[in-house]
Design a protein around this motif. Structure first.
Motif, mmCIF file in Angstrom:
data_model
loop_
_atom_site.group_PDB
_atom_site.id
_atom_site.type_symbol
_atom_site.label_atom_id
_atom_site.label_comp_id
_atom_site.label_asym_id
_atom_site.label_seq_id
_atom_site.Cartn_x
_atom_site.Cartn_y
_atom_site.Cartn_z
ATOM 1 N N PRO A 176 -6.861 1.892 12.328
ATOM 2 C CA PRO A 176 -7.724 1.249 13.335
ATOM 3 C C PRO A 176 -8.475 0.040 12.773
ATOM 4 C CG PRO A 176 -8.155 3.626 13.192
ATOM 5 C CD PRO A 176 -7.308 3.265 12.023
ATOM 6 N N PHE A 177 -8.720 -0.930 13.650
ATOM 7 C CA PHE A 177 -9.607 -2.040 13.319
ATOM 8 C C PHE A 177 -11.065 -1.660 13.605
ATOM 9 C CE2 PHE A 177 -6.197 -5.524 14.072
ATOM 10 C CZ PHE A 177 -5.762 -5.376 12.776
ATOM 11 N N MET A 178 -11.286 -0.973 14.717
ATOM 12 C CA MET A 178 -12.643 -0.592 15.106
ATOM 13 C C MET A 178 -12.928 0.801 14.567
ATOM 14 S SD MET A 178 -13.234 -2.216 18.897
ATOM 15 C CE MET A 178 -12.199 -1.045 19.739
ATOM 16 N N VAL A 179 -13.882 0.906 13.645
ATOM 17 C CA VAL A 179 -14.112 2.149 12.916
ATOM 18 C C VAL A 179 -15.602 2.482 12.905
ATOM 19 C CG1 VAL A 179 -12.098 1.755 11.469
ATOM 20 C CG2 VAL A 179 -14.331 0.940 10.703
ATOM 21 N N LYS A 180 -15.933 3.582 12.245
ATOM 22 C CA LYS A 180 -17.324 3.988 12.103
ATOM 23 C C LYS A 180 -18.025 3.084 11.094
ATOM 24 C CE LYS A 180 -20.223 7.893 10.653
ATOM 25 N NZ LYS A 180 -20.231 9.291 10.161
ATOM 26 N N TYR A 181 -19.231 2.684 11.420
ATOM 27 C CA TYR A 181 -20.019 1.876 10.497
ATOM 28 C C TYR A 181 -20.529 2.743 9.355
ATOM 29 C CZ TYR A 181 -23.985 -0.647 8.534
ATOM 30 O OH TYR A 181 -24.860 -1.241 7.664
ATOM 31 N N THR A 182 -20.295 2.310 8.135
ATOM 32 C CA THR A 182 -20.766 3.043 6.957
ATOM 33 C C THR A 182 -21.569 2.082 6.087
ATOM 34 O OG1 THR A 182 -18.678 2.554 5.820
ATOM 35 C CG2 THR A 182 -18.864 4.676 6.938
ATOM 36 N N PRO A 183 -22.885 2.283 5.951
ATOM 37 C CA PRO A 183 -23.708 1.379 5.140
ATOM 38 C C PRO A 183 -23.221 1.340 3.692
ATOM 39 C CG PRO A 183 -25.072 2.886 6.426
ATOM 40 C CD PRO A 183 -23.659 3.374 6.536
ATOM 41 N N GLY A 184 -23.438 0.201 3.069
ATOM 42 C CA GLY A 184 -23.003 0.038 1.677
ATOM 43 C C GLY A 184 -21.727 -0.758 1.599
ATOM 44 N N GLY A 185 -21.485 -1.358 0.455
ATOM 45 C CA GLY A 185 -20.299 -2.197 0.299
ATOM 46 C C GLY A 185 -20.495 -3.517 1.010
ATOM 47 N N ALA A 186 -19.399 -4.107 1.469
ATOM 48 C CA ALA A 186 -19.472 -5.389 2.158
ATOM 49 C C ALA A 186 -20.142 -5.211 3.516
ATOM 50 C CB ALA A 186 -18.074 -5.975 2.327
ATOM 51 N N ARG A 187 -20.777 -6.284 3.990
ATOM 52 C CA ARG A 187 -21.412 -6.251 5.307
ATOM 53 C C ARG A 187 -20.331 -6.249 6.387
ATOM 54 N NH1 ARG A 187 -23.989 -10.572 4.833
ATOM 55 N NH2 ARG A 187 -25.989 -9.775 4.114
ATOM 56 N N ASN A 188 -20.490 -5.369 7.365
ATOM 57 C CA ASN A 188 -19.502 -5.245 8.439
ATOM 58 C C ASN A 188 -19.845 -6.123 9.635
ATOM 59 O OD1 ASN A 188 -19.533 -2.018 7.372
ATOM 60 N ND2 ASN A 188 -17.542 -2.964 7.679
ATOM 61 N N PHE A 189 -18.816 -6.558 10.361
ATOM 62 C CA PHE A 189 -18.997 -7.087 11.701
ATOM 63 C C PHE A 189 -19.154 -5.898 12.644
ATOM 64 C CE2 PHE A 189 -16.670 -10.638 9.745
ATOM 65 C CZ PHE A 189 -17.451 -11.709 10.164
ATOM 66 N N LEU A 190 -20.067 -5.999 13.593
ATOM 67 C CA LEU A 190 -20.320 -4.908 14.530
ATOM 68 C C LEU A 190 -19.810 -5.260 15.914
ATOM 69 C CD1 LEU A 190 -23.950 -3.898 13.468
ATOM 70 C CD2 LEU A 190 -21.778 -2.873 12.766
ATOM 71 N N VAL A 191 -19.303 -4.244 16.625
ATOM 72 C CA VAL A 191 -18.756 -4.418 17.964
ATOM 73 C C VAL A 191 -19.455 -3.427 18.888
ATOM 74 C CG1 VAL A 191 -16.690 -4.349 19.408
ATOM 75 C CG2 VAL A 191 -16.511 -5.068 17.007
ATOM 76 N N PRO A 192 -20.247 -3.895 19.871
ATOM 77 C CA PRO A 192 -20.930 -2.959 20.767
ATOM 78 C C PRO A 192 -19.943 -2.217 21.659
ATOM 79 C CG PRO A 192 -21.233 -5.214 21.519
ATOM 80 C CD PRO A 192 -20.551 -5.299 20.187
ATOM 81 N N SER A 193 -20.229 -0.943 21.929
ATOM 82 C CA SER A 193 -19.376 -0.123 22.781
ATOM 83 C C SER A 193 -19.952 -0.058 24.187
ATOM 84 C CB SER A 193 -19.269 1.291 22.192
ATOM 85 O OG SER A 193 -18.606 2.152 23.089
ATOM 86 N N ARG A 194 -19.224 -0.600 25.163
ATOM 87 C CA ARG A 194 -19.693 -0.561 26.546
ATOM 88 C C ARG A 194 -19.704 0.860 27.085
ATOM 89 N NH1 ARG A 194 -17.169 -0.210 31.286
ATOM 90 N NH2 ARG A 194 -15.138 -0.416 30.277
ATOM 91 N N LEU A 195 -18.712 1.654 26.685
ATOM 92 C CA LEU A 195 -18.608 3.013 27.214
ATOM 93 C C LEU A 195 -19.585 3.969 26.542
ATOM 94 C CD1 LEU A 195 -14.718 3.285 27.447
ATOM 95 C CD2 LEU A 195 -16.344 2.724 29.262
ATOM 96 N N ASN A 196 -20.145 3.547 25.424
ATOM 97 C CA ASN A 196 -21.126 4.375 24.708
ATOM 98 C C ASN A 196 -22.349 3.512 24.421
ATOM 99 O OD1 ASN A 196 -19.391 6.945 23.903
ATOM 100 N ND2 ASN A 196 -18.128 5.127 23.545
ATOM 101 N N PRO A 197 -23.172 3.277 25.416
ATOM 102 C CA PRO A 197 -24.286 2.335 25.295
ATOM 103 C C PRO A 197 -25.166 2.640 24.083
ATOM 104 C CG PRO A 197 -24.060 3.074 27.558
ATOM 105 C CD PRO A 197 -23.141 3.928 26.747
ATOM 106 N N GLY A 198 -25.526 1.568 23.365
ATOM 107 C CA GLY A 198 -26.384 1.715 22.204
ATOM 108 C C GLY A 198 -25.638 2.036 20.924
ATOM 109 N N ASP A 523 -24.410 15.960 1.139
ATOM 110 C CA ASP A 523 -24.889 15.725 2.501
ATOM 111 C C ASP A 523 -25.100 14.240 2.763
ATOM 112 O OD1 ASP A 523 -24.852 18.397 3.094
ATOM 113 O OD2 ASP A 523 -26.975 18.736 2.635
ATOM 114 N N ASP A 524 -25.570 13.518 1.726
ATOM 115 C CA ASP A 524 -25.751 12.074 1.888
ATOM 116 C C ASP A 524 -24.417 11.398 2.203
ATOM 117 O OD1 ASP A 524 -28.498 12.132 1.267
ATOM 118 O OD2 ASP A 524 -28.058 12.152 -0.875
ATOM 119 N N PHE A 525 -23.388 11.800 1.469
ATOM 120 C CA PHE A 525 -22.083 11.202 1.703
ATOM 121 C C PHE A 525 -21.430 11.749 2.967
ATOM 122 C CE2 PHE A 525 -20.305 8.169 -1.252
ATOM 123 C CZ PHE A 525 -21.338 8.062 -2.176
ATOM 124 N N ARG A 526 -21.783 12.968 3.340
ATOM 125 C CA ARG A 526 -21.223 13.520 4.569
ATOM 126 C C ARG A 526 -21.651 12.695 5.772
ATOM 127 N NH1 ARG A 526 -18.501 17.530 6.237
ATOM 128 N NH2 ARG A 526 -18.311 18.349 4.133
#
Length: 601
Positions: A176-198, A523-526
């Motif tokens: 997938p191109f659109m994935v879960k945001y995971t802090p750390g590493g390179a800065r990600n581009f973010l894509v808002p989800s219309r079907l899941n507001p916020g 748990d932090d990594f989970r």
């Protein structure tokens, strides 16, 4: 539909005709590169992606075609039909600069598919038009022969890679191109989800986790030519969206990775460059690379190796040089770069002074130097005022320095010293003409540190937290992180990192120790990678992989000066697309639909 296209089919490209084709009736199609009117005859150079052919229009050849040819201008898109003749038979001279330079086509028919306005710049290789203008009209810039050749090379690269992997039993899979945001590493581009507001997706910076899941799923050999995205500051060799050749394999060791990837590179160089590479590539540990070259991606096409003088000067308490002594007291290192007398002779005192300004770009405060005299004394150097004879002799011996040699010194932290001298080495290699053209020096760099310390002194993963430590170093996790080496490797070509990867952790107890060494609980990594940790409960195989920067490979194969020369529609250093004017604002209604509100900055 044009009747010309119905009645006539292209017979040759504009780079195909030779003297063996004389007398043949041919049909060519392309763009008018140049037009010349010589005493009633019109000459044009017709261009397509393969090259140029000279076409001649005359009233005795084809009256209607000749009359229509008077309308032709640069970049008109046309088709012609006629006969091949030699230039000499028509009273002309061959053009040795063109592959088709001994022949021309007498045009009996001409059809204009479309007309062109005057382009904003010449469609030629040797132009000085500003890049901003060329990017604004990228579709015209891409008509230039040099760029066309670049993308034909890139296409061959794709094909060679795919053919090789399929032949080696790999499965081509997509992630997938659109994935879960995971802090750390390179800065990600973010894509808002219309079907899941916020909520937001992140554009994947790499398929790392998913390709490991393919190994858990039992595919064993995966590859993908994939787009990746990173929201970071740009340079000549960096773009916000880029292409990787991504690979993962199960039940393997580093040796399997090296052997398989060397086969890939040999196949690419043979198919694209018709060059036969050696069966195996040189290897070097990270420690040796940093010691000799001050870089973990050394260019091996020339010498000028660095020398570490720390252990030479420590017993001598800095050898009478206060700056050396201070560096040793602060647990820093002292290194030197020796320029042999032959090359040093071309560096005047003024030019050597300028190098001090150059190294300041790497964070250096200055650049100590000395020129070796006939009796081993140091001249042109403030160091000569205080250095002891014993220290001078020891340094000369360690460097193999002789009369006329020029010595450059740097001292301080490991990171600073190597950055400065590594950068200076490369700069002087170019300046002194020491780097030969046409050589391909591949190198595997291995045994990287598992961890590194950030500015606050916290241990972080040097590669990523799923990289396996060497088995014999697991015992040091958490206690002596600085001693732990990773089963990580980079492939370097002529001073450019073209690929990097590692053997992954597949044992839960080792993974837990790595998390603990980073000061994090499972748990932090989970919270970030829970789905991967869950998958690893179900019998993950030993596995490892690597990713190639395809854009950089293409850049090196084409001898291009920038990644933008091998990416069809690149962004500027500010991340903008001058051709489409992206990024742009969006209507308030769109933001409302996404539940997004803009904040003024």
């Amino acid at each position: 539909m044009s009747e010309f296209l119905v009645d006539k089919k292209r017979t040759h490209s504009c780079n195909a005709l030779r003297t063996s084709d004389v007398g043949k009736s041919v049909v060519l199609m392309g763009w008018v590169a140049h037009r010349r009117d010589h005493g009633g005859r019109v000459f044009i150079d017709l261009r397509d992606r393969e090259g140029l052919t000279q076409v001649v229009f005359g009233p005795e050849i084809g009256k209607e075609a000749h009359e229509l040819a008077s309308e032709l201008r640069s970049e008109y898109c046309i088709g012609i039909a006629g006969k091949v003749v030699t230039r000499v038979s028509s009273g002309g001279q061959p053009n040795p600069k063109l592959a088709t330079g001994e022949v021309e086509v007498n045009a009996e028919e001409l059809h204009i598919f479309s007309r062109s306005e005057t382009p904003p710049f010449l469609i030629e290789d040797e132009i000085d038009t500003r890049e901003e203008i060329r990017l604004k009209h990228r579709y015209l810039d891409l008509r230039r022969p040099a760029l066309q050749r670049n993308f034909l090379v890139r296409s061959k690269l794709y094909r060679a890679a795919r053919d090789y992997f399929h032949g080696e039993g790999f499965t081509e899979l997509e992630t997938p191109f659109m994935v879960k945001y995971t802090p750390g590493g390179a800065r990600n581009f973010l894509v808002p989800s219309r079907l899941n507001p916020g909520n937001f997706y992140a554009l994947a910076e790499s398929p790392q986790i998913f390709k490991q899941l393919f190994m858990v799923a039992g595919f064993e050999r995966y590859f993908q030519i994939v787009r990746c995205f990173r929201d970071e500051d740009l340079r000549l060799d960096r773009q916000p969206e880029f292409t990787q050749v991504d690979v993962e394999m199960s039940f393997i060791t580093e040796e399997d990775i090296f052997t398989t990837m060397e086969g890939l590179i040999r196949r690419i160089w043979k198919d694209v460059q018709d060059v036969d590479l050696p069966r195996s590539f040189q290897r070097m540990s990270y420690h040796e690379a940093m010691l000799k070259y001050g870089s973990d991606k050394p260019d091996l096409r020339f010498g000028l190796e660095l020398a570490d003088l720390t252990d030479v000067l420590r017993p001598l308490d800095g050898g009478g040089v206060p700056l050396f002594k201070t560096a040793l007291e602060q647990k820093g290192i002292i290194k030197a770069l020796r320029i042999p007398a032959k090359e040093a002779a071309s560096l005047s005192r003024t030019e050597a002074d300028k190098l001090e300004e150059f190294v300041k770009g790497f964070g250096a405060r200055g650049l100590a130097r000395a020129r070796v005299g006939e009796n081993g004394d140091w001249t042109q150097s403030p160091l000569s005022k205080t250095v002891t004879p014993e220290a001078r002799a020891a340094v000369n011996a360690a460097l193999g320095a002789g009369p006329g040699d020029l010595l450059f010194f740097q001292f301080g932290s490991f990171k600073l010293v190597n950055a400065v001298l590594g950068g200076l080495r490369l700069h002087l290699g170019h300046k002194l003409g020491l780097i030969p053209e046409g050589q391909w020096r591949f190198l595997w760099v291995t045994d990287f540190p598992m961890f590194e310390q950030n500015e606050s002194g916290q241990w972080v993963a040097a590669h990523h937290p799923f990289t396996s430590p060497k088995p014999e170093h697991v015992q040091h996790l958490g206690a002596e992180n600085g001693r732990v080496e990773a089963r990580a490797y980079d492939l370097v070509l002529n001073g450019n990192e073209i690929a990097g990867g590692s053997i992954r952790i597949h044992q839960r107890e080792v993974q837990a120790k790595v998390f603990a060494a980073l000061g994090l609980s499972e748990d932090d990594f989970r919270a970030k990678f829970g789905f991967l940790l869950d998958a690893f409960k179900y019998g993950p195989p030993p596995h490892g992989g690597i990713a190639f920067g395809l854009d950089r490979l293409a850049m090196l194969l084409c001898n291009a000066g920038s990644l933008r020369d091998v990416i069809a529609f690149p962004k500027t250093q500010k991340g903008t697309d001058l051709m489409t004017d992206a990024p742009t604002g969006v209507a308030p209604e769109q933001l409302d639909e996404l539940g997004v509100q803009l904040k003024k900055v």
